[in-house]
Design a protein around this motif. Structure first.
Motif, PDB file in Angstrom:
ATOM      1  N   ARG A 312     -23.898  -6.708 -24.392  1.00  0.00           N
ATOM      2  CA  ARG A 312     -23.510  -7.700 -23.380  1.00  0.00           C
ATOM      3  C   ARG A 312     -24.729  -8.265 -22.658  1.00  0.00           C
ATOM      4  NH1 ARG A 312     -22.002  -2.736 -21.809  1.00  0.00           N
ATOM      5  NH2 ARG A 312     -23.020  -1.843 -19.968  1.00  0.00           N
ATOM      6  N   GLN A 313     -25.880  -7.600 -22.756  1.00  0.00           N
ATOM      7  CA  GLN A 313     -27.109  -8.109 -22.151  1.00  0.00           C
ATOM      8  C   GLN A 313     -27.970  -8.881 -23.142  1.00  0.00           C
ATOM      9  OE1 GLN A 313     -29.235  -4.923 -20.193  1.00  0.00           O
ATOM     10  NE2 GLN A 313     -27.530  -4.435 -18.825  1.00  0.00           N
ATOM     11  N   ARG A 315     -26.481 -11.451 -25.402  1.00  0.00           N
ATOM     12  CA  ARG A 315     -25.482 -12.307 -26.034  1.00  0.00           C
ATOM     13  C   ARG A 315     -26.117 -13.321 -26.984  1.00  0.00           C
ATOM     14  NH1 ARG A 315     -20.568 -11.643 -23.414  1.00  0.00           N
ATOM     15  NH2 ARG A 315     -20.681 -10.692 -21.338  1.00  0.00           N
ATOM     16  N   GLN A 347     -19.241 -14.192 -28.802  1.00  0.00           N
ATOM     17  CA  GLN A 347     -20.335 -14.219 -27.840  1.00  0.00           C
ATOM     18  C   GLN A 347     -19.878 -13.975 -26.405  1.00  0.00           C
ATOM     19  OE1 GLN A 347     -21.803 -18.082 -29.038  1.00  0.00           O
ATOM     20  NE2 GLN A 347     -23.639 -17.197 -29.951  1.00  0.00           N
ATOM     21  N   HIS A 348     -18.611 -14.198 -26.115  1.00  0.00           N
ATOM     22  CA  HIS A 348     -18.124 -14.049 -24.756  1.00  0.00           C
ATOM     23  C   HIS A 348     -17.379 -12.737 -24.522  1.00  0.00           C
ATOM     24  CE1 HIS A 348     -19.225 -18.260 -24.541  1.00  0.00           C
ATOM     25  NE2 HIS A 348     -19.066 -18.211 -23.246  1.00  0.00           N
ATOM     26  N   TYR A 349     -17.241 -11.931 -25.549  1.00  0.00           N
ATOM     27  CA  TYR A 349     -16.596 -10.630 -25.407  1.00  0.00           C
ATOM     28  C   TYR A 349     -17.623  -9.626 -24.870  1.00  0.00           C
ATOM     29  CZ  TYR A 349     -13.993  -6.424 -26.790  1.00  0.00           C
ATOM     30  OH  TYR A 349     -13.339  -5.223 -26.788  1.00  0.00           O
ATOM     31  N   PRO A 350     -17.243  -8.683 -23.996  1.00  0.00           N
ATOM     32  CA  PRO A 350     -18.229  -7.780 -23.371  1.00  0.00           C
ATOM     33  C   PRO A 350     -18.738  -6.654 -24.256  1.00  0.00           C
ATOM     34  CG  PRO A 350     -16.016  -7.328 -22.527  1.00  0.00           C
ATOM     35  CD  PRO A 350     -15.902  -8.570 -23.350  1.00  0.00           C
ATOM     36  N   TRP A 351     -18.102  -6.322 -25.361  1.00  0.00           N
ATOM     37  CA  TRP A 351     -18.569  -5.344 -26.336  1.00  0.00           C
ATOM     38  C   TRP A 351     -18.901  -3.975 -25.725  1.00  0.00           C
ATOM     39  CZ3 TRP A 351     -17.075  -6.726 -30.826  1.00  0.00           C
ATOM     40  CH2 TRP A 351     -17.061  -8.077 -31.183  1.00  0.00           C
ATOM     41  N   PRO A 352     -17.896  -3.271 -25.213  1.00  0.00           N
ATOM     42  CA  PRO A 352     -18.172  -1.925 -24.700  1.00  0.00           C
ATOM     43  C   PRO A 352     -18.667  -0.968 -25.774  1.00  0.00           C
ATOM     44  CG  PRO A 352     -15.792  -2.357 -24.823  1.00  0.00           C
ATOM     45  CD  PRO A 352     -16.479  -3.664 -25.045  1.00  0.00           C
ATOM     46  N   ASN A 354     -20.598  -1.997 -28.264  1.00  0.00           N
ATOM     47  CA  ASN A 354     -21.878  -2.545 -28.721  1.00  0.00           C
ATOM     48  C   ASN A 354     -21.855  -2.939 -30.201  1.00  0.00           C
ATOM     49  OD1 ASN A 354     -23.499  -2.362 -26.200  1.00  0.00           O
ATOM     50  ND2 ASN A 354     -22.851  -0.214 -26.372  1.00  0.00           N
ATOM     51  N   GLY A 412     -25.806 -15.909 -16.868  1.00  0.00           N
ATOM     52  CA  GLY A 412     -25.948 -14.706 -17.666  1.00  0.00           C
ATOM     53  C   GLY A 412     -26.793 -14.903 -18.908  1.00  0.00           C
TER      54      GLY A 412
END
Length: 428
Positions: A312-313, A315, A347-352, A354, A412
């Protein structure tokens, strides 16, 4: 630049170029106004093979295709820093090359005149082969500032013998980073041995790590070398070291401190020779405070910590990662592409989870991509995209009164990416 700064004398440039010709690495000479004055053969061969002129041109135009110096485009500018420090500066950049974008380790050294003024700079460029800024079928892939910072740390520590501690959430690619450290070191031709600390029961840990003698315990029907012995001369990667039982931590500490060990059931002291890399997603400092991880072991393994950023950091890297994962042949049995709308959704999903979660999502979606194109309809578990990449910065600019850095933080994204997208939209 100050107008009184004199340009380097022609004889100075000739002398520098004559000296640099003996250097195997690409090197150029710059004046204090960013102009490329000369280049050695290694630079011409590696970075000038597309035939485009570069002598007399601004370095930031050639390397980055920028209209302004790097620091004004959201990058770290080594010339600015070297001028301030009056000393060398080193930074990892992504340069445009005849082969496409590539990671380059840049070191800039000022050349002082007889009165102490800076008359020129010598720039050494080293291609970073442990990662790709383009889609790649193997290895590390990325170009975002967060990824580049971790890669720059890797480049610093890899040639040394310091232990490396890789920190970060599960699925951020710690094993790939560990392998890259190994392959960038002088041990690259020796074994790279992985120890999965989370997959070993306490009763087996010592035997797997140190080996055992015949008859050492029930079932030990023959002598077996351990993973420490297998890694002799190479790199030992202790993955998820936070899961090592307390009883084994003291033995692991002794191995690291003394470089010696004994096989289970043996009396002979054996000497180890390995470079240590450890990794964990657990908060080791919190575990130390709770008595779950030894403080002395922590300080032994954490000589050079590298924090790997969550997805998420970074993207900006998702498109690269998607294309790379689809290239690697382990997702589906045919060539797959992703529609622009689906890519925006990714690209807009937060991906917990990873990169590991990204791979799983692509694997599932590939089963429904009958025509070879992954579309949004095949991504039902992801939230709908807020806007297509490239649109948000232009829209957000309307009525925004803050600085470019503040706008980038609000969106972001990095300041470099904001600069590029505004330039593509015809805005300053």
């Amino acid at each position: 630049m100050p107008a009184e700064t004199p340009p380097p004398a022609p004889e100075t440039v000739r002398s520098l170029v004559s000296f640099l010709e003996h250097e195997p690495q690409p090197m150029i000479v710059l004046d204090p106004d960013y102009n490329i004055l000369a280049a050695n053969t290694a630079y011409r061969r590696q970075f000038g093979s597309d035939g485009k002129p570069f002598l007399g041109h601004k370095c930031y135009r050639i390397s980055h295709h920028y209209d302004v110096p790097c620091d004004q485009a959201g990058e770290h500018c080594p010339m600015k820093k070297a001028r301030e420090l009056r000393a060398p500066d080193r930074v990892l950049h992504i340069h445009h090359t005849p082969r496409g974008p590539e990671h380059v380790d840049v070191e800039l050294r000022p050349v002082l005149g007889e009165h102490g003024e800076i008359t020129a700079y010598v720039e050494r460029l080293t291609q970073v082969r442990s990662a790709s800024a383009r889609p790649s079928g193997q290895g590390l892939v990325g170009s975002s500032p967060a990824f580049n910072q971790a890669l720059a740390d890797l480049q610093r520590v890899a040639p040394t013998r310091l232990p490396v501690l890789l920190l970060g959430e599960s699925g951020t690619g710690k094993e790939l980073f560990a392998r890259a450290v190994h392959e960038t070191s002088d041990r690259a031709t020796a074994p790279f041995v992985i120890v999965d600390c989370s997959g070993l029961a306490e009763t087996l840990f010592e035997s797997e790590l140190f080996g055992h003698e015949k008859g050492a315990f029930t079932g030990a029907t023959s002598r077996k070398p351990g993973l420490v012995e297998t890694a002799q001369g190479g790199t030992l990667f202790l993955d998820e070291i936070g899961d090592v039982p307390l009883a084994m931590q003291v033995k692991l500490l002794r191995l690291i401190e003394t470089g010696t060990y004994r096989r289970v059931g043996g009396i002979e002291t054996r000497h180890a020779n390995f470079r240590l890399i450890a990794a964990t997603h657990k908060p080791l400092e919190t575990m130390m405070a709770g008595g779950e991880f030894r403080q002395d072991l922590y300080y032994r393994i954490s000589a050079f910590p590298i924090t790997l950023p969550p997805l998420r950091q970074r993207r900006e890297d998702i498109g690269l990662l998607v294309n790379s994962l689809l290239q690697r042949g382990d997702i589906g049995q045919r060539r797959l592409t992703v529609s622009p709308q689906a890519l925006a959704q990714l690209q807009h999903y937060p991906w917990p989870g990873n990169i590991r979660e990204l791979r799983n999502v692509l694997e599932r979606a590939s089963l429904f991509a009958d025509d070879g194109v992954i579309r949004s309809v095949q991504l039902p578990q992801l939230a709908a995209p807020a806007a297509l990449p490239g649109q948000a910065p232009v829209q957000a600019l309307e009525g925004f009164a803050g600085s470019r850095a503040e706008l980038a933080r609000q969106l972001g994204i990095s300041e470099r990416t904001l600069y590029r997208r505004l330039k593509e939209g015809g805005l300053k």
